[in-house]
Design a protein around this motif. Structure first.
Motif, PDB file in Angstrom:
ATOM      1  N   MET A   1      22.196 -11.973   3.842  1.00 12.15           N
ATOM      2  CA  MET A   1      21.189 -12.300   2.843  1.00 12.15           C
ATOM      3  C   MET A   1      19.800 -12.279   3.474  1.00 12.15           C
ATOM      4  N   LYS A   2      18.852 -11.598   2.831  1.00  8.59           N
ATOM      5  CA  LYS A   2      17.499 -11.514   3.359  1.00  8.59           C
ATOM      6  C   LYS A   2      16.783 -12.846   3.195  1.00  8.59           C
ATOM      7  N   GLU A   3      16.112 -13.275   4.267  1.00 13.77           N
ATOM      8  CA  GLU A   3      15.321 -14.496   4.183  1.00 13.77           C
ATOM      9  C   GLU A   3      14.097 -14.247   3.325  1.00 13.77           C
ATOM     10  N   ARG A   4      13.717 -15.255   2.532  1.00 13.78           N
ATOM     11  CA  ARG A   4      12.569 -15.101   1.644  1.00 13.78           C
ATOM     12  C   ARG A   4      11.300 -14.845   2.455  1.00 13.78           C
ATOM     13  N   ALA A   5      10.546 -13.834   2.057  1.00 12.24           N
ATOM     14  CA  ALA A   5       9.294 -13.506   2.727  1.00 12.24           C
ATOM     15  C   ALA A   5       8.164 -14.362   2.170  1.00 12.24           C
ATOM     16  N   ASP A   6       7.080 -14.443   2.943  1.00 12.86           N
ATOM     17  CA  ASP A   6       5.876 -15.111   2.443  1.00 12.86           C
ATOM     18  C   ASP A   6       5.198 -14.253   1.374  1.00 12.86           C
ATOM     19  N   MET A   7       5.223 -12.936   1.596  1.00 18.48           N
ATOM     20  CA  MET A   7       4.520 -12.037   0.684  1.00 18.48           C
ATOM     21  C   MET A   7       5.261 -10.716   0.556  1.00 18.48           C
ATOM     22  N   LEU A   8       5.229 -10.168  -0.631  1.00 17.37           N
ATOM     23  CA  LEU A   8       5.800  -8.858  -0.899  1.00 17.37           C
ATOM     24  C   LEU A   8       4.685  -7.954  -1.404  1.00 17.37           C
ATOM     25  N   LEU A   9       4.468  -6.850  -0.712  1.00 16.37           N
ATOM     26  CA  LEU A   9       3.520  -5.835  -1.173  1.00 16.37           C
ATOM     27  C   LEU A   9       4.343  -4.761  -1.868  1.00 16.37           C
ATOM     28  N   SER A  10       4.177  -4.653  -3.168  1.00 12.29           N
ATOM     29  CA  SER A  10       4.987  -3.724  -3.955  1.00 12.29           C
ATOM     30  C   SER A  10       4.080  -2.684  -4.619  1.00 12.29           C
ATOM     31  N   GLY A  11       4.707  -1.613  -5.062  1.00 17.29           N
ATOM     32  CA  GLY A  11       3.986  -0.606  -5.834  1.00 17.29           C
ATOM     33  C   GLY A  11       3.028   0.241  -5.032  1.00 17.29           C
ATOM     34  N   GLY A  12       3.170   0.242  -3.720  1.00 21.34           N
ATOM     35  CA  GLY A  12       2.283   1.042  -2.889  1.00 21.34           C
ATOM     36  C   GLY A  12       2.961   2.292  -2.364  1.00 21.34           C
ATOM     37  N   ASN A  13       2.160   3.265  -1.968  1.00 16.39           N
ATOM     38  CA  ASN A  13       2.655   4.458  -1.283  1.00 16.39           C
ATOM     39  C   ASN A  13       2.387   4.261   0.205  1.00 16.39           C
ATOM     40  N   VAL A  14       3.451   4.010   0.961  1.00 11.21           N
ATOM     41  CA  VAL A  14       3.344   3.494   2.322  1.00 11.21           C
ATOM     42  C   VAL A  14       3.393   4.636   3.336  1.00 11.21           C
ATOM     43  N   LEU A  15       2.403   4.666   4.228  1.00  9.09           N
ATOM     44  CA  LEU A  15       2.403   5.629   5.321  1.00  9.09           C
ATOM     45  C   LEU A  15       3.291   5.084   6.443  1.00  9.09           C
ATOM     46  N   LEU A  16       4.409   5.759   6.674  1.00  6.73           N
ATOM     47  CA  LEU A  16       5.381   5.323   7.677  1.00  6.73           C
ATOM     48  C   LEU A  16       5.094   5.972   9.030  1.00  6.73           C
ATOM     49  N   PRO A  17       5.638   5.426  10.117  1.00  8.83           N
ATOM     50  CA  PRO A  17       5.389   6.006  11.443  1.00  8.83           C
ATOM     51  C   PRO A  17       5.766   7.480  11.555  1.00  8.83           C
ATOM     52  N   SER A  18       6.709   7.927  10.760  1.00 10.68           N
ATOM     53  CA  SER A  18       7.119   9.334  10.775  1.00 10.68           C
ATOM     54  C   SER A  18       6.062  10.259  10.198  1.00 10.68           C
ATOM     55  N   GLY A  19       5.075   9.691   9.510  1.00 12.07           N
ATOM     56  CA  GLY A  19       4.089  10.486   8.796  1.00 12.07           C
ATOM     57  C   GLY A  19       4.416  10.679   7.338  1.00 12.07           C
ATOM     58  N   ASP A  20       5.641  10.317   6.950  1.00 14.03           N
ATOM     59  CA  ASP A  20       6.034  10.395   5.539  1.00 14.03           C
ATOM     60  C   ASP A  20       5.339   9.285   4.750  1.00 14.03           C
ATOM     61  N   ILE A  21       5.122   9.562   3.470  1.00 13.23           N
ATOM     62  CA  ILE A  21       4.560   8.563   2.554  1.00 13.23           C
ATOM     63  C   ILE A  21       5.626   8.257   1.510  1.00 13.23           C
ATOM     64  N   GLU A  22       6.025   6.986   1.435  1.00 11.88           N
ATOM     65  CA  GLU A  22       7.119   6.613   0.533  1.00 11.88           C
ATOM     66  C   GLU A  22       6.729   5.414  -0.327  1.00 11.88           C
ATOM     67  N   PRO A  23       7.191   5.389  -1.584  1.00 10.52           N
ATOM     68  CA  PRO A  23       6.940   4.238  -2.465  1.00 10.52           C
ATOM     69  C   PRO A  23       7.944   3.128  -2.151  1.00 10.52           C
ATOM     70  N   ILE A  24       7.599   2.304  -1.182  1.00 12.42           N
ATOM     71  CA  ILE A  24       8.547   1.300  -0.702  1.00 12.42           C
ATOM     72  C   ILE A  24       7.829  -0.040  -0.572  1.00 12.42           C
ATOM     73  N   ASP A  25       8.542  -1.127  -0.824  1.00 16.04           N
ATOM     74  CA  ASP A  25       7.966  -2.465  -0.694  1.00 16.04           C
ATOM     75  C   ASP A  25       7.888  -2.864   0.780  1.00 16.04           C
ATOM     76  N   VAL A  26       6.916  -3.708   1.089  1.00 15.41           N
ATOM     77  CA  VAL A  26       6.746  -4.233   2.449  1.00 15.41           C
ATOM     78  C   VAL A  26       6.806  -5.750   2.386  1.00 15.41           C
ATOM     79  N   ARG A  27       7.712  -6.337   3.184  1.00 12.54           N
ATOM     80  CA  ARG A  27       7.894  -7.781   3.200  1.00 12.54           C
ATOM     81  C   ARG A  27       7.235  -8.375   4.453  1.00 12.54           C
ATOM     82  N   ILE A  28       6.508  -9.468   4.253  1.00 12.33           N
ATOM     83  CA  ILE A  28       5.728 -10.093   5.322  1.00 12.33           C
ATOM     84  C   ILE A  28       6.107 -11.563   5.433  1.00 12.33           C
TER      85      ILE A  28
END
Length: 402
Positions: A1-28
């Motif tokens: 089970m994933k521990e609850r994050a302080d913040m969720l950044l959703s709805g963004g187009n994320v630049l990943l280390p591979s150089g790909d851009i993906e519509p993925i959530d980021v948990r902080i």
């Protein structure tokens, strides 16, 4: 089970280390990225399709000098000046900034002279815990300023310097000696007559053997303290090799292509100015940062004298010059972080600091920061995201730093 994050950044187009851009959530959580993908969080920010990029790491910036000293005879209170500089940095997506503090033999007044660098450092250290941008000290030591050598060595031993650079501007000054108007300007800037200025220059030229010995002492201290080190305005591959052997693995603003190529052959980083990349040429008719970035001769762009240039130059190199966004953005984030030994930032991946920018293209076609986070704390909000948040149209529940 994933521990609850302080913040969720959703709805963004994320630049990943591979150089790909993906519509993925980021948990902080706790200031760090803890996961990519959906999950529960205490707060959420809907990025509305904006780009989510790693925060900018500015390896070399001295635009703060014009904020501290807006006129030759005028020094502004450092608390006010650094607060204003900090606002400029985070508004332009800079999450880590190396303040380029110069200490030179040639200035008789102002921030670069006398006891002013020491005074600046004392106040900088007092103020920086409260700055929004992660603020570091980049000492630009003019190698002929032997009167400051022992103090700089002490600062290295006391771990007060985050990046040590060796500067030698004698040859640049000699190029101007035949231009009486230019020498008059340089002399006036330093509170001297042209005759006094030229006499000081000759005295520095006579110091060369002692200056080089001082460089060797400082570089040894820097190596022992594991401080990243740079050399500035190198004019030949031989000079680059000498500094490389001393442990200086950052080649700042090489004068010519042969020096830049040799730095890369040695495995060193090559830093050029983002203002140069935007303008398409150097102020001093040296290397074009735009061309070098496109050809792989430059690994890092720095704000140099203009903080907004980093965001703008990386986007320009991508959108108008055809370089992939991942490679263009590496010039201002992943690569400077690596060059500085900052392994905890510069990419969007679990385990790294949540230093992030939500960016959007403004009405004039320029990329601008809509929101900036340092260590997971929202430190800036602007553009249409701010307009939506304060009109109640957007879903922004993250806290903005006071």
């Amino acid at each position: 089970m994933k521990e609850r994050a302080d913040m969720l950044l959703s709805g963004g187009n994320v630049l990943l280390p591979s150089g790909d851009i993906e519509p993925i959530d980021v948990r902080i959580r706790g200031g760090y990225i803890v996961g990519l993908g959906p999950g529960a969080a205490l707060a959420q920010v809907d990025l509305g399709g904006r780009l989510l990029l790693p925060g900018i790491v500015d390896i070399h910036g001295d635009a703060f000098e014009s904020v501290v000293q807006p006129r030759p005879e005028t020094m502004i209170d450092l608390t006010l000046a650094l607060e204003e500089t900090d606002r400029q940095l985070v508004a332009n997506g800079v999450t880590t900034a190396f303040y380029g503090l110069s200490w030179s033999w040639e200035s008789n007044r102002g921030l670069r002279s006398g006891s002013e660098p020491a005074r600046f450092l004392d106040q900088f250290e007092e103020l920086r815990p409260n700055l929004r941008c992660d603020s570091q000290l980049h000492l630009r030591y003019e190698i002929h300023h032997l009167d400051a050598l022992e103090t700089v060595l002490q600062w290295v031993h006391e771990a007060r310097i985050d990046l040590l650079a060796f500067n030698d501007h004698l040859n640049y000054i000699e190029e101007k000696i035949e231009d009486s108007d230019r020498i008059g300007i340089l002399a006036a800037r330093n509170g001297q007559t042209p005759e006094e200025y030229l006499a000081a220059h000759r005295a520095m030229r006579e110091r060369y053997p002692y200056s080089l010995a001082g460089v060797e002492r400082l570089a040894e201290a820097g190596r022992l303290a594991a401080i990243p080190m740079a050399s500035h305005d190198e004019e030949s591959p031989d000079v680059r090799r000498w500094f490389h052997e001393l442990g200086c693995r950052i080649c700042e603003f090489p004068v010519n292509e042969a020096t830049a190529r040799h730095a890369l052959e040695l495995g060193d980083d090559v830093v050029l100015g983002a203002p140069n990349a935007l303008r398409g040429s150097s102020l001093y008719k040296r290397l074009s940062a735009r061309r070098c970035a496109a050809e792989g001769l430059c690994t890092v762009l720095a704000s140099d004298y203009y903080y907004p240039s980093l965001l703008a130059a990386a986007w320009d190199i991508h959108s108008r010059r055809g370089l992939e966004l991942g490679r263009a953005w590496d010039l201002v984030s992943a690569n400077p972080a690596r060059a500085l030994g900052l392994t905890d930032r510069g990419r969007i991946e679990p385990g790294l600091r949540a230093d992030l920018i939500a960016a959007e293209v403004g009405p004039n076609g320029l990329l601008q920061a809509a929101c900036t986070w340092t260590s997971g704390t929202m430190v800036y909000m602007g553009g249409t995201l701010a307009a939506q948040a304060f009109s109640g149209q957007g879903n922004v529940s993250g806290r903005v730093a006071a």
